[in-house]
Scaffold this motif. Structure first.
Motif, PDB file in Angstrom:
ATOM      1  N   ALA A   1       0.780  -1.027   0.054  1.00  0.00           N
ATOM      2  CA  ALA A   1       0.064  -0.086  -0.005  1.00  0.00           C
ATOM      3  C   ALA A   1       1.073   1.098   0.040  1.00  0.00           C
ATOM      4  CB  ALA A   1      -1.035  -0.094   1.247  1.00  0.00           C
ATOM      5  N   ALA A   2       0.625   2.333  -0.937  1.00  0.00           N
ATOM      6  CA  ALA A   2       1.420   3.396  -0.796  1.00  0.00           C
ATOM      7  C   ALA A   2       0.994   4.454   0.172  1.00  0.00           C
ATOM      8  CB  ALA A   2       1.272   4.105  -2.285  1.00  0.00           C
ATOM      9  N   VAL A   3      -0.521   4.177   0.388  1.00  0.00           N
ATOM     10  CA  VAL A   3      -0.933   4.997   1.586  1.00  0.00           C
ATOM     11  C   VAL A   3      -1.689   4.048   2.235  1.00  0.00           C
ATOM     12  CG1 VAL A   3      -2.848   6.574   2.324  1.00  0.00           C
ATOM     13  CG2 VAL A   3      -1.135   7.268   0.794  1.00  0.00           C
TER      14      VAL A   3
ATOM     15  N   GLY B   1       8.117  13.213   5.424  1.00  0.00           N
ATOM     16  CA  GLY B   1       8.603  11.861   5.558  1.00  0.00           C
ATOM     17  C   GLY B   1       9.611  11.496   4.464  1.00  0.00           C
ATOM     18  N   PRO B   2      10.250  10.433   4.564  1.00  0.00           N
ATOM     19  CA  PRO B   2      11.416   9.942   3.577  1.00  0.00           C
ATOM     20  C   PRO B   2      10.768   9.730   2.223  1.00  0.00           C
ATOM     21  CG  PRO B   2      11.011   8.301   5.002  1.00  0.00           C
ATOM     22  CD  PRO B   2      10.019   9.392   5.451  1.00  0.00           C
ATOM     23  N   SER B   3      11.506   9.665   1.118  1.00  0.00           N
ATOM     24  CA  SER B   3      11.300   9.331  -0.049  1.00  0.00           C
ATOM     25  C   SER B   3      10.612   8.051  -0.358  1.00  0.00           C
ATOM     26  CB  SER B   3      12.180   9.366  -0.974  1.00  0.00           C
ATOM     27  OG  SER B   3      12.061   9.290  -2.260  1.00  0.00           O
ATOM     28  N   GLY B   4       9.307   8.210  -0.843  1.00  0.00           N
ATOM     29  CA  GLY B   4       8.680   6.788  -0.892  1.00  0.00           C
ATOM     30  C   GLY B   4       7.591   6.664  -0.203  1.00  0.00           C
ATOM     31  N   CYS B   5       7.422   7.588   1.144  1.00  0.00           N
ATOM     32  CA  CYS B   5       6.641   7.029   2.360  1.00  0.00           C
ATOM     33  C   CYS B   5       5.045   7.505   1.720  1.00  0.00           C
ATOM     34  CB  CYS B   5       7.145   8.004   3.512  1.00  0.00           C
ATOM     35  SG  CYS B   5       6.516   9.353   3.403  1.00  0.00           S
ATOM     36  N   GLY B   6       4.661   7.816   0.497  1.00  0.00           N
ATOM     37  CA  GLY B   6       3.327   7.987   0.167  1.00  0.00           C
ATOM     38  C   GLY B   6       2.947   9.545   0.192  1.00  0.00           C
ATOM     39  N   LYS B   7       3.777  10.587   0.639  1.00  0.00           N
ATOM     40  CA  LYS B   7       3.446  11.793   0.600  1.00  0.00           C
ATOM     41  C   LYS B   7       2.425  12.432  -0.719  1.00  0.00           C
ATOM     42  CE  LYS B   7       7.458  13.278   1.166  1.00  0.00           C
ATOM     43  NZ  LYS B   7       8.272  12.164   0.996  1.00  0.00           N
ATOM     44  N   THR B   8       3.027  12.345  -1.900  1.00  0.00           N
ATOM     45  CA  THR B   8       2.391  12.679  -2.671  1.00  0.00           C
ATOM     46  C   THR B   8       1.137  11.860  -3.262  1.00  0.00           C
ATOM     47  OG1 THR B   8       4.743  13.645  -3.796  1.00  0.00           O
ATOM     48  CG2 THR B   8       3.018  13.170  -5.259  1.00  0.00           C
ATOM     49  N   THR B   9       1.101  10.752  -3.112  1.00  0.00           N
ATOM     50  CA  THR B   9       0.016   9.928  -3.242  1.00  0.00           C
ATOM     51  C   THR B   9      -1.203  10.234  -2.651  1.00  0.00           C
ATOM     52  OG1 THR B   9       1.570   7.918  -3.704  1.00  0.00           O
ATOM     53  CG2 THR B   9      -0.769   7.501  -3.151  1.00  0.00           C
ATOM     54  N   MET B  10      -1.005  10.786  -1.197  1.00  0.00           N
ATOM     55  CA  MET B  10      -1.973  11.244  -0.250  1.00  0.00           C
ATOM     56  C   MET B  10      -2.450  12.533  -0.917  1.00  0.00           C
ATOM     57  SD  MET B  10      -3.766  10.437   2.063  1.00  0.00           S
ATOM     58  CE  MET B  10      -5.223  11.104   1.514  1.00  0.00           C
TER      59      MET B  10
ATOM     60  N   ASP C   1       2.843  20.756  -3.350  1.00  0.00           N
ATOM     61  CA  ASP C   1       3.750  19.354  -3.406  1.00  0.00           C
ATOM     62  C   ASP C   1       4.858  19.844  -3.718  1.00  0.00           C
ATOM     63  OD1 ASP C   1       4.669  16.984  -3.551  1.00  0.00           O
ATOM     64  OD2 ASP C   1       3.755  16.412  -5.726  1.00  0.00           O
ATOM     65  N   GLU C   2       5.798  19.802  -2.547  1.00  0.00           N
ATOM     66  CA  GLU C   2       7.327  20.441  -2.594  1.00  0.00           C
ATOM     67  C   GLU C   2       7.231  21.660  -3.710  1.00  0.00           C
ATOM     68  OE1 GLU C   2       9.675  18.632  -1.325  1.00  0.00           O
ATOM     69  OE2 GLU C   2       9.263  16.712  -1.112  1.00  0.00           O
ATOM     70  N   ALA C   3       6.376  22.401  -3.222  1.00  0.00           N
ATOM     71  CA  ALA C   3       6.150  23.638  -3.808  1.00  0.00           C
ATOM     72  C   ALA C   3       7.436  24.671  -3.812  1.00  0.00           C
ATOM     73  CB  ALA C   3       5.008  24.452  -3.574  1.00  0.00           C
TER      74      ALA C   3
HETATM   75  P1  ATP Z   1       8.998  11.318  -2.964  1.00  0.00           P
HETATM   76  O1  ATP Z   1       9.592  12.101  -1.594  1.00  0.00           O
HETATM   77  O2  ATP Z   1      10.112  10.663  -3.511  1.00  0.00           O
HETATM   78  O3  ATP Z   1       8.347  12.344  -3.708  1.00  0.00           O
HETATM   79  P2  ATP Z   1       6.654  10.456  -1.568  1.00  0.00           P
HETATM   80  O4  ATP Z   1       6.577  10.411  -0.338  1.00  0.00           O
HETATM   81  O5  ATP Z   1       5.906  11.400  -2.254  1.00  0.00           O
HETATM   82  O6  ATP Z   1       7.929  10.356  -2.172  1.00  0.00           O
HETATM   83  P3  ATP Z   1       4.778   8.651  -3.460  1.00  0.00           P
HETATM   84  O7  ATP Z   1       5.227   9.349  -4.603  1.00  0.00           O
HETATM   85  O8  ATP Z   1       3.557   8.872  -2.820  1.00  0.00           O
HETATM   86  O9  ATP Z   1       6.153   8.864  -1.963  1.00  0.00           O
HETATM   87  O10 ATP Z   1       5.048   6.949  -3.543  1.00  0.00           O
HETATM   88  C1  ATP Z   1       4.724   6.335  -2.693  1.00  0.00           C
HETATM   89  C2  ATP Z   1       5.013   4.645  -2.892  1.00  0.00           C
HETATM   90  O11 ATP Z   1       4.073   4.385  -4.203  1.00  0.00           O
HETATM   91  C3  ATP Z   1       6.366   4.503  -3.795  1.00  0.00           C
HETATM   92  O12 ATP Z   1       6.783   3.226  -3.446  1.00  0.00           O
HETATM   93  C4  ATP Z   1       6.273   4.579  -5.326  1.00  0.00           C
HETATM   94  O13 ATP Z   1       7.228   4.039  -5.804  1.00  0.00           O
HETATM   95  C5  ATP Z   1       4.943   4.148  -5.501  1.00  0.00           C
HETATM   96  N1  ATP Z   1       4.214   4.895  -6.674  1.00  0.00           N
HETATM   97  C6  ATP Z   1       3.987   6.147  -6.620  1.00  0.00           C
HETATM   98  N2  ATP Z   1       3.182   6.387  -7.930  1.00  0.00           N
HETATM   99  C7  ATP Z   1       3.007   5.347  -8.290  1.00  0.00           C
HETATM  100  C8  ATP Z   1       2.502   4.749  -9.675  1.00  0.00           C
HETATM  101  N3  ATP Z   1       1.824   5.778 -10.427  1.00  0.00           N
HETATM  102  N4  ATP Z   1       2.460   3.573  -9.738  1.00  0.00           N
HETATM  103  C9  ATP Z   1       3.119   2.731  -9.041  1.00  0.00           C
HETATM  104  N5  ATP Z   1       3.668   2.879  -7.836  1.00  0.00           N
HETATM  105  C10 ATP Z   1       3.690   4.210  -7.739  1.00  0.00           C
END
Ligand code: ATP
Length: 352
Positions: free
Chosen positions: A19-21, A38-47, A162-164
């Motif tokens: 789960a990304a979120v 949070g660190p890269s990939g923790c789901g911030k942008t997805t949220m 978003d990281e504006a």
């Molecule tokens: P960053 O700080 O690097 O931007 P983040 O905290 O914003 O990272 P997200 O971009 O939300 O993280 O990604 C969360 C997880 O979902 C990561 O493991 C990423 O690889 C995965 N992910 C993001 N977008 C997609 C997508 N379109 N398809 C599949 N997986 C995705």
């Protein structure tokens, strides 16, 4: 009554995948600014994308002003959510002037209202003289403010950033951030900011939500999170810390550094967070050691203007210590170390 409620929201990009979120809940009060950190990939942008409507949650509910935007059987399309968003690259239309960029989102308004509204918004961001320019004729900071003016012109119920500030250089970033914060506060805009930069989050937001692996680990004011992190992840992510096992008895714990005062009472085996500024380094003059001080060897030294960040070896441990910029210590020097602040008891158990 919160303006935005995120309740138990989960999104997997691939069925059966991670789960990304992951069951994330968070509420924003009207007019407040919250940073998702949070660190890269923790789901911030997805949220953020879930709130904006660019993604659909698998489960859970997102509510804005009591209107369900996404939930079981409900999905409001992005253009009907009344949520503004500014991206890292600002995403201005390169072939449109500054004024046309800002009026773009105002098409539903009567024509005679569009330009005055766009001009008022540009004025607010100090861009009154720039309306005829094309985006490539602007500095990064000016482009960012146009992007904000464009996002706010239609009167969104809330703003997502978003990281504006990330594409601006350090000095411009700090001044732009202050200016933008001032304008957003004057408009009483509710803001959710995504950043991986902890100092930006602490400077910009009323509250922080620290994320790890799709979940919120801790929410609170920057001060409360810094002073009372729940666990080692939050303590380390926000400001950096020294993790020390200890044996607590009341408001003191015995550790390898000796007795360490605690910020609150505890009993038994504990894991402690001792911030680098809770340790004091003094040059080793060779004289008899003052009571309570320990011998330390300087391993690394990072000058940061207002202070120096050292890594020292003390017994078998490596510790982070902050010192005054005039401290004449260099790697290889020996020094004395004293505990001068309090440690926080973390919720995880100390390693055996
Ligand atoms: P960053 O700080 O690097 O931007 P983040 O905290 O914003 O990272 P997200 O971009 O939300 O993280 O990604 C969360 C997880 O979902 C990561 O493991 C990423 O690889 C995965 N992910 C993001 N977008 C997609 C997508 N379109 N398809 C599949 N997986 C995705």
């Amino acid at each position: 009554m919160p303006l935005l409620s995120i309740d138990q929201v989960t999104l997997r990009y691939t069925a059966g995948g991670t789960a990304a979120v992951d069951g994330l809940s968070l509420a924003l009060e009207p007019g407040e600014t919250v940073a998702l950190l949070g660190p890269s990939g923790c789901g911030k942008t997805t949220m953020l994308r879930l709130i904006a409507g660019f993604e659909r949650p698998d489960t859970g509910r997102i509510t804005l002003e009591e209107r369900v935007l996404a939930g079981p059987g409900t999905f409001v399309p992005p253009d009907q959510r009344r949520v503004g968003m500014v991206f890292q690259d600002f995403a201005l239309f390169p072939h449109l002037s500054v004024l046309d960029n800002v009026t773009f989102g105002l098409k539903p308004l009567p024509r005679r209202e569009q330009e005055p509204r766009a001009r008022a918004m540009l004025e607010l961001f100090g861009l009154g003289d720039f309306e005829a320019r094309m985006p490539h004729e602007l500095s990064g900071g000016q482009q960012q403010r146009v992007a904000l003016a464009r996002a706010l012109a239609p009167g969104p119920r809330m703003l997502l950033l978003d990281e504006a500030f990330s594409s601006l250089d350090a000095a411009l970033r700090a001044s732009t951030r202050l200016e933008v914060r001032r304008v957003l506060m004057s408009l009483k805009t509710t803001v959710l900011l995504v950043t991986h930069d902890q100092s930006e989050a602490m400077a910009f937001a009323d509250r922080l939500a620290v994320m790890r692996a799709g979940k919120v680990e801790q929410v609170g004011s920057p001060e409360s999170l810094y002073q009372a992190p729940r666990n080692a992840f939050v303590a380390s992510f926000l400001g950096g810390t020294n993790l020390l096992p200890g044996s607590a008895s009341g408001t003191e714990a015995q550790t390898r550094l000796g007795g360490v005062p605690l910020s609150g009472p505890a009993q038994g085996q504990v894991l402690l967070s001792l911030r680098p500024e809770a340790l004091l380094l003094v040059a080793d003059t060779g004289a008899a050691a003052p009571g309570g001080s320990l011998r330390a060897e300087i391993l690394t030294r990072e000058f940061q203007g207002h202070m120096i960040e050292f890594t020292v070896r003390c017994g078998e441990r490596e510790l982070k210590v902050r010192g005054a910029p005039e401290l004449p210590l260099r790697p290889g020097d020996s020094a004395r170390l004293e505990v001068v602040g309090q440690a926080v008891v973390l919720e995880e158990a100390a390693p055996p």
